[in-house]
Design an enzyme around this catalytic site. Structure first.
Site, PDB file in Angstrom:
ATOM      1  N   VAL A  17     -44.918  -9.637 -21.999  1.00  0.00           N
ATOM      2  CA  VAL A  17     -45.191  -9.781 -23.431  1.00  0.00           C
ATOM      3  C   VAL A  17     -46.043 -11.015 -23.700  1.00  0.00           C
ATOM      4  O   VAL A  17     -47.040 -10.949 -24.438  1.00  0.00           O
ATOM      5  CB  VAL A  17     -43.876  -9.854 -24.231  1.00  0.00           C
ATOM      6  CG1 VAL A  17     -44.158 -10.100 -25.711  1.00  0.00           C
ATOM      7  CG2 VAL A  17     -43.069  -8.566 -24.055  1.00  0.00           C
ATOM      8  N   LYS A 207     -29.315  -5.363 -30.635  1.00  0.00           N
ATOM      9  CA  LYS A 207     -30.196  -4.916 -31.712  1.00  0.00           C
ATOM     10  C   LYS A 207     -29.388  -4.412 -32.906  1.00  0.00           C
ATOM     11  O   LYS A 207     -29.766  -4.634 -34.063  1.00  0.00           O
ATOM     12  CB  LYS A 207     -31.123  -3.829 -31.183  1.00  0.00           C
ATOM     13  CG  LYS A 207     -32.088  -4.343 -30.111  1.00  0.00           C
ATOM     14  CD  LYS A 207     -32.827  -3.213 -29.419  1.00  0.00           C
ATOM     15  CE  LYS A 207     -33.758  -3.748 -28.337  1.00  0.00           C
ATOM     16  NZ  LYS A 207     -34.422  -2.666 -27.572  1.00  0.00           N
TER      17      LYS A 207
END
Length: 430
Positions: A17, A207
């Site tokens: 990333v 999450k």
């Protein structure tokens, strides 16, 4: 008028990333400057292995001293993509103390210590943004936090882990067993060498904690989320699901109780009807279904992982934070005013699909039905197949609490005619 002095960005981590974040900052520099109102400059990159060649990044920017980088005092924004709890937590709080705002993709840290990090950001008048922490490139945090700020969200139901969805989709479409589908996911690069965080639901649970906290204006920690992995899902479960017109997904489910007095957050495999929008989410894609009072039903869909998709979410946050910086303002912080209690899993009400191995003889069905009735669990449908003295009995219930179903299953195990409980799966999305 555009400001000529650049805003300085420190990048913590330069893996899949981080390297994409650096690349986009470089290749889209002019566009980013126009959108922000000032140039952005990559002022330093903290890594663990400085000798590794990083294409497009000036080696002079690379350092192993992340603490010194965030303490510089001239850094406007710190982008944290190293993951884990420490040193990420200390680096983020240090960044706030030295005047920088923070963009993070760290779901585990935010699920565990989000309240403390928000408090530190507020104390120092800085931003904490984390769109990339949930569902990769899919815009989800900002719509929940800003676009739906005037609405009442009642439920968030979603597929938030691409690895598990790829495995379950392969099992559904090919009839493969769990291990065979996992091996395929690993070979194609969708699963890590150690897939535990994904297949046991830890990633999705983090999450879910973040989503529930934002959706319900309540602090929800990782420990508040019920978690059940998908390693026990079998090809037989998929055959049963198909007979019901369903498929199986690993779902993150965050719900407000009907009386609005509490919330729940959970992650587990579940059967969902093929008519539900989430049933058609294939491969490594993610999708989240949001239900609210005014907006009704909304669905967010897209790639939930990967370097470029996640970097897209990071850069979106970076633009927003840099704009705030130029305007001398901060964006939305933590909203936990509702402070609703998080109910335990035992109080969750849903439908269940239970597969039993039983003796193939008269009276078995009556015994099983009696146990369900004694525990207050209403049966919707029953299907029985038998041969050579053994049989399988599939029971689908109406909605019942997890606690009552647990009691029912315990009593069924004590029946002489029940050889075993082959599987138990929740039925959602109806």
């Amino acid at each position: 008028m555009m400001r000529t002095r650049p805003l300085k960005v420190a990048l913590l981590g330069c893996g899949v990333v981080g390297s994409e974040v650096a690349r986009i900052m470089t290749t889209h520099a002019d566009d980013l400057a126009q959108r922000i109102g000032a140039p952005v400059e990559l002022a330093g990159v903290a890594v663990r292995r400085p000798s590794r060649v990083r294409e497009g990044i000036d080696p002079a920017l690379v350092t192993t001293d992340a603490t010194a980088l965030v303490k510089r005092g001239d850094i406007d924004v710190v982008v944290e993509v190293i993951g884990g709890i420490e040193p990420a937590r200390s680096l983020i709080t240090t960044a706030f103390e030295h005047g920088a705002s923070v963009v993070s993709a760290n779901k585990a840290l935010l699920a565990q210590d989000g309240a403390a990090l928000h408090a530190a950001a507020d104390e120092h008048g800085r931003d904490l943004y984390y769109e990339a922490a949930v569902a990769g490139a899919i815009p989800l945090i900002r719509p929940l936090r800003e676009s739906l700020a005037g609405d009442k969200v009642n439920r968030v139901l979603g597929i938030v882990n691409g690895t598990t969805n790829f495995i379950l989709d392969a099992m559904d479409s090919t009839g493969a067993g769990y291990q065979e589908a996992l091996d395929e996911a690993t070979a194609l690069g969708y699963a890590e060498a150690d897939p535990t965080a994904d297949v046991e639901g830890f990633d999705a649970a983090a999450k879910a904690a973040i989503l529930a906290g934002i959706a319900f204006h309540t602090r929800v920690r990782l420990d508040d989320v019920y978690r059940e992995g998908m390693t026990e899902v079998t090809a037989a479960d998929f055959r049963s699901a198909k007979e019901m017109g369903c498929t199986i997904k690993l779902l993150a489910i965050c719900e407000r109780s009907k009386d609005g007095a509490s919330v729940t957050a959970r992650v587990h495999p579940a059967m969902i009807p093929l008519s539900h929008p989430l049933a058609s989410v294939r491969g490594a894609y993610n999708a989240v279904f949001v239900e609210s009072d005014a907006a009704g039903q909304l669905m967010f869909y897209g790639p939930g992982a990967g370097g470029a998709p996640t970097a897209s979410a990071v850069l979106g946050d970076l633009v927003a934070v840099c704009r705030n910086r130029l305007n001398g303002a901060t964006g939305p912080g933590e909203s936990a005013y509702a402070a609703l209690p998080v109910s335990p899993m035992g109080e969750v009400v849903t439908r269940y699909h239970i597969s039993l191995d039983v003796a193939d003889k008269p009276g078995v069905l009556a015994q099983v039905a009696t146990v369900f009735a004694e525990h207050g669990v209403s049966i919707d449908t029953v299907r029985q197949q038998g041969k050579d003295g053994e049989a399988s009995l599939v029971v689908v219930t109406h909605r019942a609490s997890d606690a009552s179903l647990t009691g029912t299953v315990g009593a069924l195990r004590n029946l002489d005619t029940v050889r075993g409980v082959a599987s138990i799966m929740r039925v959602e999305g109806e």
